[in-house]
Scaffold this active site. Structure first.
Site, PDB file in Angstrom:
ATOM      1  N   HIS A 270       0.614  -1.091  -0.007  1.00 45.01           N
ATOM      2  CA  HIS A 270      -0.125   0.058   0.012  1.00 45.01           C
ATOM      3  C   HIS A 270       0.804   0.839  -0.407  1.00 45.01           C
ATOM      4  O   HIS A 270       2.156   1.256  -0.111  1.00 45.01           O
ATOM      5  CB  HIS A 270      -1.043   0.253   1.161  1.00 45.01           C
ATOM      6  CG  HIS A 270      -2.089  -0.479   0.802  1.00 45.01           C
ATOM      7  ND1 HIS A 270      -2.725  -1.221   2.026  1.00 45.01           N
ATOM      8  CD2 HIS A 270      -2.925  -1.143  -0.340  1.00 45.01           C
ATOM      9  CE1 HIS A 270      -4.021  -2.474   1.794  1.00 45.01           C
ATOM     10  NE2 HIS A 270      -3.954  -1.980   0.008  1.00 45.01           N
TER      11      HIS A 270
ATOM     12  N   ASP B 101       1.113   3.875   1.841  1.00 43.71           N
ATOM     13  CA  ASP B 101       1.526   4.527   2.658  1.00 43.71           C
ATOM     14  C   ASP B 101       3.123   3.634   3.033  1.00 43.71           C
ATOM     15  O   ASP B 101       3.430   3.970   4.145  1.00 43.71           O
ATOM     16  CB  ASP B 101       0.856   5.013   3.949  1.00 43.71           C
ATOM     17  CG  ASP B 101       0.172   3.313   4.171  1.00 43.71           C
ATOM     18  OD1 ASP B 101      -0.365   2.513   3.273  1.00 43.71           O
ATOM     19  OD2 ASP B 101      -0.774   2.942   4.941  1.00 43.71           O
ATOM     20  N   HIS B 102       2.791   2.273   3.030  1.00 40.80           N
ATOM     21  CA  HIS B 102       4.044   1.507   3.385  1.00 40.80           C
ATOM     22  C   HIS B 102       5.338   1.561   2.205  1.00 40.80           C
ATOM     23  O   HIS B 102       5.805   1.103   2.417  1.00 40.80           O
ATOM     24  CB  HIS B 102       4.010   0.206   3.001  1.00 40.80           C
ATOM     25  CG  HIS B 102       2.701   0.210   4.839  1.00 40.80           C
ATOM     26  ND1 HIS B 102       3.039  -0.278   6.047  1.00 40.80           N
ATOM     27  CD2 HIS B 102       1.307   0.927   4.872  1.00 40.80           C
ATOM     28  CE1 HIS B 102       1.985   0.490   6.462  1.00 40.80           C
ATOM     29  NE2 HIS B 102       1.040   0.938   5.779  1.00 40.80           N
TER      30      HIS B 102
ATOM     31  N   HIS C  36      -4.236  -8.846   5.905  1.00 40.64           N
ATOM     32  CA  HIS C  36      -5.029  -7.624   5.519  1.00 40.64           C
ATOM     33  C   HIS C  36      -5.095  -7.857   4.501  1.00 40.64           C
ATOM     34  O   HIS C  36      -4.830  -8.794   4.043  1.00 40.64           O
ATOM     35  CB  HIS C  36      -3.278  -6.395   5.901  1.00 40.64           C
ATOM     36  CG  HIS C  36      -3.245  -5.419   5.960  1.00 40.64           C
ATOM     37  ND1 HIS C  36      -4.242  -5.114   6.220  1.00 40.64           N
ATOM     38  CD2 HIS C  36      -2.822  -4.834   4.719  1.00 40.64           C
ATOM     39  CE1 HIS C  36      -4.821  -3.312   5.298  1.00 40.64           C
ATOM     40  NE2 HIS C  36      -3.383  -2.751   4.951  1.00 40.64           N
TER      41      HIS C  36
ATOM     42  N   HIS D 199       1.192   4.961  13.210  1.00 40.36           N
ATOM     43  CA  HIS D 199       0.082   4.363  12.260  1.00 40.36           C
ATOM     44  C   HIS D 199      -0.935   4.352  12.364  1.00 40.36           C
ATOM     45  O   HIS D 199      -1.700   3.762  12.411  1.00 40.36           O
ATOM     46  CB  HIS D 199       0.623   3.162  12.072  1.00 40.36           C
ATOM     47  CG  HIS D 199      -0.151   2.521  10.322  1.00 40.36           C
ATOM     48  ND1 HIS D 199      -1.166   2.446   9.863  1.00 40.36           N
ATOM     49  CD2 HIS D 199       0.068   2.754   8.886  1.00 40.36           C
ATOM     50  CE1 HIS D 199      -1.777   1.770   9.132  1.00 40.36           C
ATOM     51  NE2 HIS D 199      -0.921   1.993   8.250  1.00 40.36           N
TER      52      HIS D 199
HETATM   53 ZN   LIG Z   1      -0.883   1.517   6.435  1.00 36.95          ZN
END
Ligand SMILES: [Zn+2]
EC number: 3.1.26.11
Length: 310
Positions: A65, A67-68, A141, A262
Site C-alpha cells: 500500500h 503509505d508503506h 491484511h 500508523h
Molecule cells: Zn498502512
C-alpha cells in the site's frame, strides 16, 4: 558502544497530515541501518532526522500500500545518487514484485548501486549476520503483508565472582570464552546465558497468529494501532489493529517497550507533535488493556532507544 535505536520518520496511515508524514522507520542496530516501510516523503524525513542514504543496509517492506512503499522510488534513487558503497538488500512480499519493480524504476536515473532484490513468499528466516537473524511472518491484511523480526543470538555474560573463585583472570578470561573451557573449568561454570535482544515490526494486520509470534518476548515492538478501540469494527473490516488490541498483544508477549504508530487521520493528534505532549487516548486505551511496560505513542522524528539489556 553499539547503538540500537528506532528513528521514527513518519507515523501517518493512508495519507499524511499537517504533523505526520506517511510511515517510515529506521532501525539502527550496531553498525547497520534497516529502513522499514518507506512511505511518500521518506527521503526528506531522513534528511530531517539526520539519516543518510549511506546509513541504509536493508529495506524491509511489509506490503504494497502507498503509505508503506511510495517512498521506495525516492530512496532508491537517492541511494544511487549518493553512490552508497555497500550492498543494499530489499525484502518485500513476492506477490508485490510488479509494484517493487515499478517503484525501483519509476523514472530515469543512473544506476550505480546494485540493490539486491530478496522477495519473500513464506514465513521464516531471511538473513543472518553476526549480530542478528531477520525473520518474517505472514500477517492478515487485504493485501499480502509480512511483519519482520530481528533476533540477536544468545551470548554469555561472564560472572566476575565465579571467575575469581576459580582463579581465572587476565588473558585466561578471553581464553575460556574462546575455547569453552580452561583446565577442568568450563565456560558454563563462570558465565550465564545473556539473552539476545529482539525487535519486531508489525504493520497493517488484524489480530492473527503472526502478530503474536512476531511480538513474542520482544525488547521493542513497533506495531500499528490505526484505530481507537471504539472503532474496532472498522479495524477488523480494513485489516488493522486498535490501540487496545496492539497493547494486548504486547502484554501477552512480555514486550518491554511498546511503540504505537500508523494512526488514522480521523484522530486529530494521537501522540502529540512534541515530546512534551502525551499520547492521549491511544495511551489511555493501551494502559487500559493491561500493558505495563514502557509505552511510546510515536510522532515524527522521535528517536527511541532499544531498552538496555536486563
Ligand atoms: Zn498502512
Amino acid at each position: 558502544m553499539s547503538v540500537r535505536e528506532l528513528v521514527v520518520l513518519g507515523t501517518a496511515s493512508q495519507v499524511p497530515t499537517r504533523h505526520r508524514n506517511h510511515n517510515g522507520y529506521l532501525l539502527r542496530w550496531d553498525g547497520e541501518g534497516i529502513l522499514f516501510d518507506p512511505g511518500e516523503g521518506t527521503q526528506r524525513q531522513m534528511l530531517r532526522a539526520g539519516v543518510s542514504a549511506h546509513d541504509l543496509n536493508r529495506i524491509c517492506v511489509t506490503h504494497f500500500h502507498g503509505d508503506h512503499s511510495l517512498g521506495l522510488a525516492g530512496v532508491i534513487q537517492r541511494i544511487n545518487l549518493d553512490k552508497v558503497p555497500h550492498p543494499v538488500t530489499a525484502h518485500y512480499p513476492l506477490s508485490g514484485q510488479r509494484f517493487f519493480s515499478r517503484l525501483r524504476y519509476a523514472t530515469a536515473y543512473r544506476e550505480t548501486v546494485g540493490i539486491t532484490e530478496a522477495p519473500l513468499e513464506t514465513d521464516g528466516p531471511l538473513a543472518t549476520t553476526a549480530s542478528y537473524t531477520l525473520e518474517a511472518r505472514k500477517l492478515s491484511h487485504p493485501v499480502e503483508s509480512y511483519g519482520y523480526r530481528i533476533v540477536e543470538p544468545d551470548g554469555r555474560r561472564m560472572l566476575p565472582d565465579r571467575l575469581a573463585a576459580h582463579g581465572i583472570k587476565g588473558p585466561d578470561v578471553g581464553r575460556i570464552q574462546r575455547e569453552g573451557s580452561l583446565g577442568d573449568v568450563s565456560l558454563e561454570d563462570v558465565s550465564e546465558v545473556r539473552r539476545g535482544q529482539r525487535f519486531a515490526f508489525v504493520m497493517d494486520t488484524r489480530l492473527c497468529d503472526g502478530v503474536h509470534a512476531l511480538a513474542d518476548g520482544c525488547d521493542m515492538l513497533v506495531i500499528e494501532s490505526t484505530f481507537l478501540d471504539e472503532d474496532v469494527e472498522l479495524a477488523v473490516e480494513y485489516g488493522h489493529l486498535t490501540a487496545g488490541q496492539a497493547a494486548g498483544v504486547a502484554r501477552d508477549a512480555g514486550v518491554r517497550h511498546l511503540v504505537l504508530t500508523h494512526f488514522s487521520q480521523r484522530y486529530s493528534e494521537p501522540g502529540g507533535t512534541a515530546p512534551t505532549e502525551s499520547g492521549g487516548e491511544f495511551e489511555r486505551q493501551a494502559r487500559a488493556a493491561g500493558f505495563e511496560g514502557e509505552l511510546t505513542v510515536a510522532y515524527d522524528l522521535l528517536r527511541v532507544p532499544v531498552p538496555k539489556r536486563r
